[in-house]
Design a protein around this motif. Sequence first.
Motif, mmCIF file in Angstrom:
data_model
loop_
_atom_site.group_PDB
_atom_site.id
_atom_site.type_symbol
_atom_site.label_atom_id
_atom_site.label_comp_id
_atom_site.label_asym_id
_atom_site.label_seq_id
_atom_site.Cartn_x
_atom_site.Cartn_y
_atom_site.Cartn_z
ATOM 1 N N THR A 299 7.904 -9.408 3.698
ATOM 2 C CA THR A 299 8.641 -10.020 2.412
ATOM 3 C C THR A 299 8.707 -9.000 1.473
ATOM 4 O OG1 THR A 299 6.578 -11.170 1.665
ATOM 5 C CG2 THR A 299 7.918 -12.487 3.030
ATOM 6 N N ASN A 300 7.719 -8.045 1.580
ATOM 7 C CA ASN A 300 7.542 -6.933 0.475
ATOM 8 C C ASN A 300 8.442 -5.765 1.145
ATOM 9 O OD1 ASN A 300 6.553 -4.346 -0.883
ATOM 10 N ND2 ASN A 300 4.883 -5.761 -1.462
ATOM 11 N N LYS A 301 9.321 -5.342 0.361
ATOM 12 C CA LYS A 301 10.318 -4.344 0.756
ATOM 13 C C LYS A 301 9.747 -2.924 0.672
ATOM 14 C CE LYS A 301 13.464 -3.045 -2.453
ATOM 15 N NZ LYS A 301 14.549 -2.843 -3.265
ATOM 16 N N LYS A 354 2.540 6.829 1.469
ATOM 17 C CA LYS A 354 1.353 6.149 0.456
ATOM 18 C C LYS A 354 1.720 5.926 -0.606
ATOM 19 C CE LYS A 354 -2.416 9.500 2.439
ATOM 20 N NZ LYS A 354 -3.520 10.460 2.020
ATOM 21 N N ASP A 355 2.664 6.479 -1.172
ATOM 22 C CA ASP A 355 3.142 5.941 -2.349
ATOM 23 C C ASP A 355 3.911 4.479 -2.431
ATOM 24 O OD1 ASP A 355 2.214 8.285 -4.105
ATOM 25 O OD2 ASP A 355 4.264 9.201 -4.011
ATOM 26 N N LEU A 356 4.483 4.603 -1.189
ATOM 27 C CA LEU A 356 5.157 3.080 -1.098
ATOM 28 C C LEU A 356 4.260 2.096 -0.805
ATOM 29 C CD1 LEU A 356 8.049 4.531 1.426
ATOM 30 C CD2 LEU A 356 8.538 3.188 -0.792
ATOM 31 N N LEU A 357 3.081 2.225 0.269
ATOM 32 C CA LEU A 357 2.053 1.452 0.251
ATOM 33 C C LEU A 357 1.392 0.868 -1.060
ATOM 34 C CD1 LEU A 357 0.698 2.966 3.405
ATOM 35 C CD2 LEU A 357 1.585 0.838 3.429
ATOM 36 N N ALA A 358 1.151 1.985 -1.931
ATOM 37 C CA ALA A 358 0.610 1.703 -3.173
ATOM 38 C C ALA A 358 1.626 0.620 -3.859
ATOM 39 C CB ALA A 358 0.389 2.728 -3.875
ATOM 40 N N GLY A 361 1.197 -2.949 -3.066
ATOM 41 C CA GLY A 361 0.006 -3.547 -3.068
ATOM 42 C C GLY A 361 -0.971 -3.569 -2.015
ATOM 43 N N LYS A 362 -0.472 -2.441 -1.092
ATOM 44 C CA LYS A 362 -1.552 -2.241 0.051
ATOM 45 C C LYS A 362 -1.715 -0.811 0.305
ATOM 46 C CE LYS A 362 -1.272 -6.652 1.258
ATOM 47 N NZ LYS A 362 -2.497 -7.461 1.628
ATOM 48 N N PRO A 363 -2.523 -0.170 -0.929
ATOM 49 C CA PRO A 363 -2.937 1.296 -0.495
ATOM 50 C C PRO A 363 -3.648 1.828 0.352
ATOM 51 C CG PRO A 363 -4.139 0.202 -2.368
ATOM 52 C CD PRO A 363 -3.060 -0.811 -1.929
ATOM 53 N N ASP A 364 -4.265 0.740 1.054
ATOM 54 C CA ASP A 364 -5.012 1.062 2.125
ATOM 55 C C ASP A 364 -4.720 0.835 3.456
ATOM 56 O OD1 ASP A 364 -7.147 2.075 0.381
ATOM 57 O OD2 ASP A 364 -8.118 0.078 0.174
ATOM 58 N N GLY A 365 -3.240 0.301 3.600
ATOM 59 C CA GLY A 365 -2.562 -0.203 4.796
ATOM 60 C C GLY A 365 -2.636 -1.700 5.044
#
Length: 520
Positions: A299-301, A354-358, A361-365
Amino acid sequence: MLSKKARFTFATAIIGSMIAMTGCSGGNQSASTGKSAEKPAASTPAGKKVINISLKADPPSLDPSQSNALVDRQVQNSIYDKLFDLDKDGKIVPVLVDSYEVSQDGKVYTFKLKTGIKFHDGTEFNAEAVKFNIERDKADNSRRKNEMNFVQKVDVIDPQTVKVELSEPFSPFISILTDRSGMMVSPEAVKKYGDDYLNHPVGTGAYVFVEHVNGDHVTLKKNENYWNGKVNIDELNYKVFTNGTAAVQNLKSGQLDFIDEVPTKEIKGLDNNPTAKVVAKAGMAYQGFYLNTKQEPFTNKFLRQAVNKAVDRDAFIKVVLDGFGTPANSPFGPGNLAFGDSDKVEKPNKQEIKDLLAKGGKPDGFSFKLQIGTSPVNEQFGAVIQNMLKPYGIQVELEKVEFGTMLENGANHKFQALQLGWSGRPDPDQSFFDFVVTGQPNNYASISNPELDNLAKQARVELDPVKRKAIYDQAMEIVHDESEYVHIYHDFNRFGVSKKVTGFEYIPDGIIHTQKLDKK
């Protein structure tokens, strides 16, 4: 009225054909059968010409109005003739239509039909039959409904002339009639068998349906009264081989005459084989996987974008396809009207991902489940995706699913990620609209973007090819931003062919056309 030839042309030498990434139930085949090691090879009566063709999955439906699988089309193209088809250059040519005209405003099509043609059940092919088929494809329960959505009225002018009025101009209309919407089924057979028609298919094609044993084979016999030239082969057997290597072994031993898709790892082994060869050429498809925008985590783009950008297309093609493919970032391959910069792919950028993951809201994957087909190639597909995403902390759990179930799960949006491709069509709309517009049947990812919907609709009614291309370019910017589907590659059609087979002509639609086949 202007002739269609004077008003429209279609660029159709599109690269890429859907890989056997969505095969049905697995298992080991023997060198003599397509299903079990216990079943012996059937003997061929003396003088009877039989061609055995492997299919990577069991055909779910032989009814064109209900079909949505490439393996269906492999069989259907032998049973049914179409109003139009593609030639060896990928150009659209009339088949059951003798000539046609299109009105100046692009809204009225008048088809003059060929005469003296009968369905396999002895009933006449005529304008009434065309009207019946088009109206059947428009019905609410038809998978062709969206393709025929612009058809407002069908009139029978005389037994060999039918007029189709559209509510507005629709550029892909003739192209759509080269596929299942153009396949003519017997109206009387549909009335006779009702919902069971898929088990009693009747067309005007070169071969007549005999039987379909689910999971094992489909058998067709020669149409003794075929209208479009001599049919040389007495019997076609389409045999289900979910294991591509086993199919290659059967081709080498002579138990198979055709393979619908040779695994890339097996191509070199057939290069100098005395009994068989590989025909590997550009097709029309793309392959990748859906990300369900209505289920967590997608749901998170930003998380969808991270997955999309983490896949190294070049490395994937090298490992999985042995180089038999080209990187994809759109449904449009070279030769397609909409092909261009939107298909270019950049190498994964670690910091960008990594920036997109941050941002997501999931910086660690995070983790998700990817549904894949059951064949060894499917497993390799999944393993490579796992390895590519793992360095970013993205954990992929693989779930093997039978082909028909995968289609159902896609249609019902019961997945987080789903590995399905598309075999491609001549017009860009046919590989785009149904997949990205809100509520459309192949919009498995449940994407809903009003601006994208509007652009996709504009592209359908625009008759100028240059303007259509510009609209698709704009639409693809939104698709890349949404990242609801990870396009990975444009594949090659890879047929295995016995050297005993003659008369085979490659068509870039990925179908083994059987009408002109013969066998030494």
